[in-house]
Design a protein around this motif. Structure first.
Motif, short mmCIF file in Angstrom:
data_model
loop_
_atom_site.label_atom_id
_atom_site.label_comp_id
_atom_site.label_asym_id
_atom_site.label_seq_id
_atom_site.Cartn_x
_atom_site.Cartn_y
_atom_site.Cartn_z
N SER A 61 50.33 45.02 51.77
CA SER A 61 50.87 46.17 51.06
C SER A 61 50.87 45.94 49.55
O SER A 61 50.50 46.82 48.77
N HIS A 62 51.29 44.74 49.14
CA HIS A 62 51.31 44.40 47.72
C HIS A 62 49.92 44.57 47.12
O HIS A 62 49.75 45.18 46.05
N PHE A 63 48.89 44.05 47.79
CA PHE A 63 47.53 44.14 47.29
C PHE A 63 47.02 45.58 47.30
O PHE A 63 46.35 46.01 46.35
N GLN A 64 47.35 46.31 48.34
CA GLN A 64 46.87 47.69 48.45
C GLN A 64 47.53 48.59 47.42
O GLN A 64 46.86 49.40 46.76
N ARG A 65 48.85 48.48 47.28
CA ARG A 65 49.58 49.36 46.37
C ARG A 65 49.16 49.12 44.92
O ARG A 65 49.10 50.07 44.13
N LEU A 66 48.91 47.87 44.57
CA LEU A 66 48.51 47.55 43.19
C LEU A 66 47.01 47.57 42.98
O LEU A 66 46.52 47.31 41.88
N LYS A 67 46.25 47.87 44.06
CA LYS A 67 44.78 47.95 44.01
C LYS A 67 44.18 46.65 43.44
O LYS A 67 43.29 46.67 42.58
N LEU A 68 44.65 45.53 43.94
CA LEU A 68 44.24 44.25 43.37
C LEU A 68 42.79 43.91 43.67
O LEU A 68 42.08 43.38 42.81
N ILE A 69 42.33 44.17 44.89
CA ILE A 69 40.93 43.86 45.21
C ILE A 69 40.00 44.67 44.32
O ILE A 69 39.00 44.14 43.81
N GLU A 70 40.34 45.93 44.08
CA GLU A 70 39.53 46.76 43.19
C GLU A 70 39.53 46.19 41.77
O GLU A 70 38.50 46.17 41.09
N ARG A 71 40.67 45.70 41.34
CA ARG A 71 40.75 45.12 39.99
C ARG A 71 39.90 43.85 39.89
O ARG A 71 39.19 43.64 38.91
N TYR A 72 39.99 43.01 40.92
CA TYR A 72 39.20 41.77 40.90
C TYR A 72 37.71 42.09 40.91
O TYR A 72 36.92 41.44 40.20
N CYS B 27 49.75 40.59 39.58
CA CYS B 27 48.32 40.88 39.76
C CYS B 27 47.41 39.72 39.38
O CYS B 27 46.31 39.59 39.90
N GLY B 28 47.85 38.89 38.42
CA GLY B 28 47.03 37.76 38.01
C GLY B 28 45.88 38.11 37.10
O GLY B 28 44.95 37.32 36.94
N THR B 29 45.92 39.30 36.47
CA THR B 29 44.77 39.71 35.66
C THR B 29 45.08 39.90 34.18
O THR B 29 44.18 39.79 33.35
N THR B 30 46.33 40.22 33.83
CA THR B 30 46.65 40.56 32.44
C THR B 30 47.93 39.87 32.00
O THR B 30 48.66 39.29 32.80
N LEU B 31 48.21 39.97 30.71
CA LEU B 31 49.40 39.36 30.14
C LEU B 31 50.66 40.12 30.59
O LEU B 31 50.69 41.35 30.53
N PRO B 32 51.70 39.41 31.03
CA PRO B 32 52.94 40.08 31.44
C PRO B 32 53.81 40.45 30.24
O PRO B 32 54.70 39.70 29.84
N GLY B 33 53.56 41.61 29.68
CA GLY B 33 54.27 42.02 28.47
C GLY B 33 55.52 42.83 28.70
O GLY B 33 56.18 43.25 27.73
#
Length: 282
Positions: free
Chosen positions: A204-215, A104-110
């Protein structure tokens, strides 16, 4: 968004599995040893699917599912070889890349995601190419739902799917009424030259993870911080805020990829005719 560096197959992936297996309790170790030929066969199948870009063609294996709990115990138990494997995966990445989740590019990969879900493919529970560092939100969203109803992959495999060096994440800006700030709205735009199959996977990757909404959710605050950094640059005697911002955008792009949302945001702001006005009133 940039590909992760795959852990080299040296020592062989199968040897890493054996090292984990051999640290399990006696009964578990005995049961795992008894199905070693199955694991070896399935690791070869994974390698062939990667080579042919056909991961979706691998089907759940009934014999592996029969001993699924035992196979998943390789990952569920915190053995030293498993810790070593996870650390080796992290150490293989360029510096700073894992500051953000590669999905996603938004949070720490824990956490680590099993790209091919362990519940369906327990034989790959500690396969190095099946362990993807990611954030908890991406991990739980993806879960075991890796294929569509039509049998197509829904998420990018961050080790092996070649992300094109073309911009497909875009952003536009709106001045908030009364100039109380600058709003950012992101979108996904298909670049020329990306074939249907791969574009469908990216979408699909962007839609399933709702990346545009997160950005979009994070964008306004990030714009405010960027403008404040530009203001500090000027107040400290710096000049050419566009060059300053382009330099920061390039640095982000070099580390996280052309389509990392902050790199896109910085580059787009540097090009916007209103930047000087935004900085003056920031």
């Amino acid at each position: 968004m940039r590909n992760l560096v795959a852990l080299p197959d040296d020592p062989p992936y199968l040897d890493r599995y054996v090292a984990i297996r051999d640290k399990k309790h006696k009964t578990t170790r005995k049961n795992l040893t008894a199905v070693h030929a199955l694991i070896e066969e399935r690791y070869l199948a994974y390698a062939e699917a990667i080579d042919k870009s056909s991961l979706a063609s691998i089907k759940s294996h009934a014999p592996a599912l029969l001993v699924g709990d035992t196979l998943r115990a390789c990952y569920d138990g915190a053995t030293q070889p498993l810790k070593k494997l996870k650390q080796a995966i992290k150490d293989a990445q360029p510096k700073r890349l894992l500051k953000y989740c590669p999905m996603c590019g938004t949070t720490l990969p824990g956490t680590f995601d099993h790209y091919m879900p362990a519940v369906k493919f327990p034989e790959f529970s500690v396969h190095p190419l099946n362990l993807v560092p990611c954030c908890a939100k991406c991990n739980s969203t993806k879960d075991a739902d890796w294929l569509s109803v039509a049998g197509r992959r829904q998420f990018l495999h961050t080790y092996t799917d070649p992300v094109p060096d073309l911009q497909f994440v875009n952003v536009t800006f709106q001045e908030i009424l009364g100039f109380k700030g600058v709003g950012a709205n992101f979108s996904l735009v298909r670049p020329i030259g990306v074939v249907d199959e791969f574009w469908n996977l990216i979408s699909s990757h962007f839609q399933r993870l709702k990346l545009i909404e997160r950005y979009d959710e994070l964008g306004n605050d990030e714009v405010a911080e960027i403008l404040q950094d530009c203001r500090i640059h000027l107040d400290s005697g710096g000049q050419d805020i566009r060059g300053f911002l382009r330099g920061r955008a390039k640095d982000r792009c070099d580390v996280y990829g052309r389509n990392h949302w902050i790199a896109v945001l910085m580059d787009s702001m540097a090009r916007d005719v209103n930047l000087d006005k935004w900085v003056r009133v920031a």
